[in-house]
Design a protein around this motif. Structure first.
Motif, mmCIF file in Angstrom:
data_model
loop_
_atom_site.group_PDB
_atom_site.id
_atom_site.type_symbol
_atom_site.label_atom_id
_atom_site.label_comp_id
_atom_site.label_asym_id
_atom_site.label_seq_id
_atom_site.Cartn_x
_atom_site.Cartn_y
_atom_site.Cartn_z
ATOM 1 N N PRO A 1 0.877 -1.010 -0.201
ATOM 2 C CA PRO A 1 -0.308 -0.014 -0.165
ATOM 3 C C PRO A 1 0.559 1.377 -0.018
ATOM 4 O O PRO A 1 0.351 2.296 -0.602
ATOM 5 C CB PRO A 1 -0.949 -0.181 1.659
ATOM 6 N N LYS A 2 1.906 1.500 0.829
ATOM 7 C CA LYS A 2 2.953 2.567 0.836
ATOM 8 C C LYS A 2 3.268 3.098 -1.041
ATOM 9 O O LYS A 2 3.395 3.747 -1.228
ATOM 10 C CB LYS A 2 3.535 2.367 1.447
ATOM 11 N N ALA B 1 2.082 6.333 -7.481
ATOM 12 C CA ALA B 1 1.430 7.109 -7.785
ATOM 13 C C ALA B 1 0.882 9.114 -7.832
ATOM 14 O O ALA B 1 0.887 9.106 -8.600
ATOM 15 C CB ALA B 1 -0.535 6.885 -6.930
ATOM 16 N N VAL B 2 2.045 9.056 -6.490
ATOM 17 C CA VAL B 2 2.362 10.546 -6.471
ATOM 18 C C VAL B 2 3.407 10.669 -7.074
ATOM 19 O O VAL B 2 3.624 11.818 -8.122
ATOM 20 C CB VAL B 2 3.252 10.237 -5.162
ATOM 21 N N LYS C 1 -0.393 13.057 -13.443
ATOM 22 C CA LYS C 1 -0.362 13.915 -14.131
ATOM 23 C C LYS C 1 -0.081 14.951 -12.976
ATOM 24 O O LYS C 1 -1.624 15.493 -12.675
ATOM 25 C CB LYS C 1 -1.740 13.366 -15.129
ATOM 26 N N THR C 2 0.626 16.382 -14.338
ATOM 27 C CA THR C 2 -0.032 17.690 -13.230
ATOM 28 C C THR C 2 -0.499 18.617 -14.325
ATOM 29 O O THR C 2 -0.583 17.699 -15.052
ATOM 30 C CB THR C 2 1.417 17.823 -12.949
#
Length: 145
Positions: free
Chosen positions: A132-133, A139-140, A144-145
């Motif tokens: 999970p970590k 994901a971080v 997408k920014t």
């Protein structure tokens, strides 16, 4: 799908038992080389006319960088032993052991690439153990920014 596999693995006693010895063995693997580098000692006494000897002598002569490598090895090793920081220790361990794998393979160390690859696999196991970590971190990073 991966979450289901993760939950299945986390409930198996074998994998629970395997995690602590893995952390301990990875810690023990970095202690001798990390300590030598921190105190400023040479890692090997191989002559500089060999590729391996030349490489380690060049690293040794960098001075502070040699000490820094040892400090990072010892830091990663220590973090692996504390349950609260074990995941961060595994994250710190990853680039170090991956770099070792590349170096020992490129320098054609005899037998060492196998050991380094097993250390890398053990480190990846620890990162997957905290799936999970790792999933949140990935994901971080790839957000997408």
């Amino acid at each position: 799908m991966l979450s289901k596999i993760y939950l299945l693995v986390r409930t198996q006693r074998f994998f629970t038992f395997l995690t602590w010895p893995t952390r301990i063995l990875l810690t023990l693997a970095f202690l001798p080389s990390g300590l030598k580098k921190v105190i400023g000692a040479r890692f090997t006494l191989m002559p500089v006319d060999t590729n391996v000897g030349f490489f380690f002598e060049a690293l040794y002569r960098t001075g502070f960088y040699w000490n820094f490598l040892g400090l990072m090895q010892l830091t990663a090793a220590a973090l692996l032993l504390v349950p609260r920081t074990a995941y961060f220790g595994a994250l710190l361990y990853l680039p170090i052991v991956a770099n070792i794998c590349v170096i020992v393979t490129a320098m054609q160390f005899e037998g060492t690439p196998v050991v380094a690859a097993l250390m890398l696999l053990a480190n990846i196991y620890l990162l997957v153990w905290d799936y999970p970590k790792t999933r949140r971190l990935v994901a971080v990073i790839f957000q997408k920014t």
